[in-house]
Motif scaffolding. Structure first.
Motif, PDB file in Angstrom:
ATOM      1  N   GLY A  13       0.813  -1.219   0.000  1.00 36.22           N
ATOM      2  CA  GLY A  13       0.000   0.000   0.000  1.00 36.22           C
ATOM      3  C   GLY A  13       0.839   1.257   0.000  1.00 36.22           C
ATOM      4  N   ASP A  17       0.741   3.987  -2.929  1.00 35.26           N
ATOM      5  CA  ASP A  17       0.339   5.350  -2.581  1.00 35.26           C
ATOM      6  C   ASP A  17       1.427   6.366  -2.903  1.00 35.26           C
ATOM      7  OD1 ASP A  17      -2.168   4.530  -1.795  1.00 35.26           O
ATOM      8  OD2 ASP A  17      -1.687   4.489   0.342  1.00 35.26           O
ATOM      9  N   THR A  18       2.672   5.971  -2.774  1.00 34.59           N
ATOM     10  CA  THR A  18       3.773   6.864  -3.140  1.00 34.59           C
ATOM     11  C   THR A  18       3.768   7.131  -4.640  1.00 34.59           C
ATOM     12  OG1 THR A  18       5.118   6.103  -1.283  1.00 34.59           O
ATOM     13  CG2 THR A  18       6.286   7.152  -3.112  1.00 34.59           C
ATOM     14  N   ARG A  20       1.199   6.794  -6.611  1.00 31.29           N
ATOM     15  CA  ARG A  20      -0.023   7.551  -6.899  1.00 31.29           C
ATOM     16  C   ARG A  20       0.175   9.044  -6.597  1.00 31.29           C
ATOM     17  NH1 ARG A  20      -5.745   7.150  -3.810  1.00 31.29           N
ATOM     18  NH2 ARG A  20      -6.972   8.309  -5.305  1.00 31.29           N
ATOM     19  N   GLU A  68     -10.835  -2.070  -1.020  1.00 27.76           N
ATOM     20  CA  GLU A  68     -10.784  -0.605  -1.052  1.00 27.76           C
ATOM     21  C   GLU A  68     -12.166  -0.007  -1.292  1.00 27.76           C
ATOM     22  OE1 GLU A  68      -9.947   2.928  -0.508  1.00 27.76           O
ATOM     23  OE2 GLU A  68      -8.203   1.604  -0.396  1.00 27.76           O
ATOM     24  N   ARG A  73      -8.942   5.179  -5.646  1.00 30.92           N
ATOM     25  CA  ARG A  73      -7.781   4.404  -5.194  1.00 30.92           C
ATOM     26  C   ARG A  73      -7.901   2.966  -5.688  1.00 30.92           C
ATOM     27  NH1 ARG A  73      -5.654   1.623  -0.197  1.00 30.92           N
ATOM     28  NH2 ARG A  73      -3.387   1.879  -0.362  1.00 30.92           N
TER      29      ARG A  73
END
Length: 91
Positions: A13, A17-18, A20, A68, A73
């Motif tokens: 994750g 997320d980084t 993204r 999710e 996301r």
């Protein structure tokens, strides 16, 4: 969720997320060339994972996407393997 080490989904994750964040940030937030370089670096590292580790990464990614609730996301999680060259487009 699968029976893998609980740390694996957390790290997966964070990686996603980084990427993204880098993908979605404005030019005045992060230098675009630096963002692209970092995203390519992340993809390169993931592409070089041994097959069993890549499989664990992809399983954790699938589990995260399935659980999710944020549709944006979820879409990013689902598109991540293809965008990073971890799977063929047909997969």
């Amino acid at each position: 969720m699968s029976d893998m080490d609980p740390l694996v989904p957390v790290l997966v994750g964070l990686v996603v997320d980084t990427v993204r964040f880098l993908d979605g940030c404005e030019d005045d937030e992060v230098d675009p060339d630096s963002a692209v370089t970092m995203m390519e670096s992340v993809a390169g590292v993931l592409q070089r994972l041994p097959e069993d580790q890549l499989d664990r990464f992809l399983r954790a990614l699938t589990d995260l996407a399935e659980s999710e609730s944020d549709p944006q996301r979820r879409e990013f999680l689902e598109s991540f393997p293809g965008a990073c060259g971890l799977v063929d487009d047909e997969d």
